[in-house]
Design a protein around this motif. Structure first.
Motif, PDB file in Angstrom:
ATOM      1  N   VAL A 183       0.872  -1.097   0.037  1.00  0.00           N
ATOM      2  CA  VAL A 183       0.026  -0.060  -0.018  1.00  0.00           C
ATOM      3  C   VAL A 183       0.957   1.197   0.067  1.00  0.00           C
ATOM      4  CG1 VAL A 183      -1.716   1.126   1.288  1.00  0.00           C
ATOM      5  CG2 VAL A 183      -1.871  -1.262   1.308  1.00  0.00           C
ATOM      6  N   PRO A 184       0.907   2.239  -0.897  1.00  0.00           N
ATOM      7  CA  PRO A 184       1.483   3.461  -1.012  1.00  0.00           C
ATOM      8  C   PRO A 184       1.446   4.204   0.270  1.00  0.00           C
ATOM      9  CG  PRO A 184      -0.058   3.351  -2.626  1.00  0.00           C
ATOM     10  CD  PRO A 184      -0.293   2.200  -2.032  1.00  0.00           C
ATOM     11  N   ALA A 185       2.461   4.856   0.722  1.00  0.00           N
ATOM     12  CA  ALA A 185       2.386   5.510   2.057  1.00  0.00           C
ATOM     13  C   ALA A 185       3.592   6.401   1.959  1.00  0.00           C
ATOM     14  CB  ALA A 185       2.239   4.631   3.372  1.00  0.00           C
ATOM     15  N   LEU A 186       3.451   7.320   3.068  1.00  0.00           N
ATOM     16  CA  LEU A 186       4.788   7.901   3.414  1.00  0.00           C
ATOM     17  C   LEU A 186       5.259   7.499   4.648  1.00  0.00           C
ATOM     18  CD1 LEU A 186       3.611  11.843   2.728  1.00  0.00           C
ATOM     19  CD2 LEU A 186       5.403  10.543   1.557  1.00  0.00           C
ATOM     20  N   VAL A 187       6.336   6.804   4.713  1.00  0.00           N
ATOM     21  CA  VAL A 187       7.000   6.189   5.891  1.00  0.00           C
ATOM     22  C   VAL A 187       8.023   6.965   6.268  1.00  0.00           C
ATOM     23  CG1 VAL A 187       7.891   4.007   6.555  1.00  0.00           C
ATOM     24  CG2 VAL A 187       6.479   3.968   4.747  1.00  0.00           C
ATOM     25  N   CYS A 188       7.837   7.154   7.783  1.00  0.00           N
ATOM     26  CA  CYS A 188       8.992   7.902   8.858  1.00  0.00           C
ATOM     27  C   CYS A 188      10.142   7.205   8.793  1.00  0.00           C
ATOM     28  CB  CYS A 188       8.216   8.214  10.075  1.00  0.00           C
ATOM     29  SG  CYS A 188       9.493   8.982  11.262  1.00  0.00           S
ATOM     30  N   GLU A 189      11.340   7.948   8.391  1.00  0.00           N
ATOM     31  CA  GLU A 189      12.512   6.901   8.149  1.00  0.00           C
ATOM     32  C   GLU A 189      13.116   6.637   9.607  1.00  0.00           C
ATOM     33  OE1 GLU A 189      15.224  11.048   7.827  1.00  0.00           O
ATOM     34  OE2 GLU A 189      15.138   9.655   6.269  1.00  0.00           O
ATOM     35  N   ASN A 190      12.636   7.523  10.743  1.00  0.00           N
ATOM     36  CA  ASN A 190      13.088   7.110  11.872  1.00  0.00           C
ATOM     37  C   ASN A 190      12.375   6.133  12.748  1.00  0.00           C
ATOM     38  OD1 ASN A 190      14.840   7.773  14.485  1.00  0.00           O
ATOM     39  ND2 ASN A 190      12.831   8.689  15.075  1.00  0.00           N
ATOM     40  N   CYS A 191      11.100   6.238  12.892  1.00  0.00           N
ATOM     41  CA  CYS A 191      10.268   5.415  13.598  1.00  0.00           C
ATOM     42  C   CYS A 191       9.365   4.292  12.993  1.00  0.00           C
ATOM     43  CB  CYS A 191       9.145   6.195  14.616  1.00  0.00           C
ATOM     44  SG  CYS A 191       7.822   7.007  13.643  1.00  0.00           S
ATOM     45  N   GLY A 192       9.223   4.452  11.478  1.00  0.00           N
ATOM     46  CA  GLY A 192       8.612   3.512  10.534  1.00  0.00           C
ATOM     47  C   GLY A 192       7.086   3.795  10.514  1.00  0.00           C
ATOM     48  N   GLU A 193       6.509   4.691  11.221  1.00  0.00           N
ATOM     49  CA  GLU A 193       5.173   5.099  11.135  1.00  0.00           C
ATOM     50  C   GLU A 193       4.774   5.233   9.561  1.00  0.00           C
ATOM     51  OE1 GLU A 193       1.244   7.087  13.417  1.00  0.00           O
ATOM     52  OE2 GLU A 193       3.471   7.449  14.126  1.00  0.00           O
ATOM     53  N   ALA A 194       3.687   4.946   9.214  1.00  0.00           N
ATOM     54  CA  ALA A 194       3.240   5.109   7.923  1.00  0.00           C
ATOM     55  C   ALA A 194       1.905   6.031   7.843  1.00  0.00           C
ATOM     56  CB  ALA A 194       2.662   3.750   7.161  1.00  0.00           C
ATOM     57  N   PHE A 195       1.978   6.607   6.719  1.00  0.00           N
ATOM     58  CA  PHE A 195       0.836   7.625   6.712  1.00  0.00           C
ATOM     59  C   PHE A 195       0.295   7.732   4.984  1.00  0.00           C
ATOM     60  CE2 PHE A 195       3.946   9.250   9.680  1.00  0.00           C
ATOM     61  CZ  PHE A 195       2.968   9.884  10.665  1.00  0.00           C
ATOM     62  N   HIS A 196      -0.949   7.570   5.129  1.00  0.00           N
ATOM     63  CA  HIS A 196      -1.603   7.346   4.037  1.00  0.00           C
ATOM     64  C   HIS A 196      -2.853   8.667   3.673  1.00  0.00           C
ATOM     65  CE1 HIS A 196      -1.087   3.163   4.132  1.00  0.00           C
ATOM     66  NE2 HIS A 196      -1.388   3.328   5.712  1.00  0.00           N
TER      67      HIS A 196
END
Length: 61
Positions: free
Chosen positions: A29-42
């Motif tokens: 699923v396409p997302a923006l993923v935080c490079e530090n914590c790995g949390e994904a935002f859609h």
């Protein structure tokens, strides 16, 4: 919001959704993923599409 210690980068994630005891797993699923914590935002369109597909799968099950 990201954890404020990393930058969100374009990526793809696995999203599990649960409903009435059923689990539906969406992969890549396409997302923006935080490079530090790995949390994904859609974005809103991706979220709406996932929910629509999950509803269709729940009705078909």
């Amino acid at each position: 919001m990201p954890c404020r210690h990393g930058e969100p980068r374009p990526g793809a994630v696995t999203v599990p959704l649960e409903r009435d005891g059923m689990t539906i797993v969406f992969r890549e699923v396409p997302a923006l993923v935080c490079e530090n914590c790995g949390e994904a935002f859609h974005d809103e369109a991706v979220t709406a599409a996932l929910l629509k597909q999950a509803e269709q799968a729940a009705v078909a099950a």
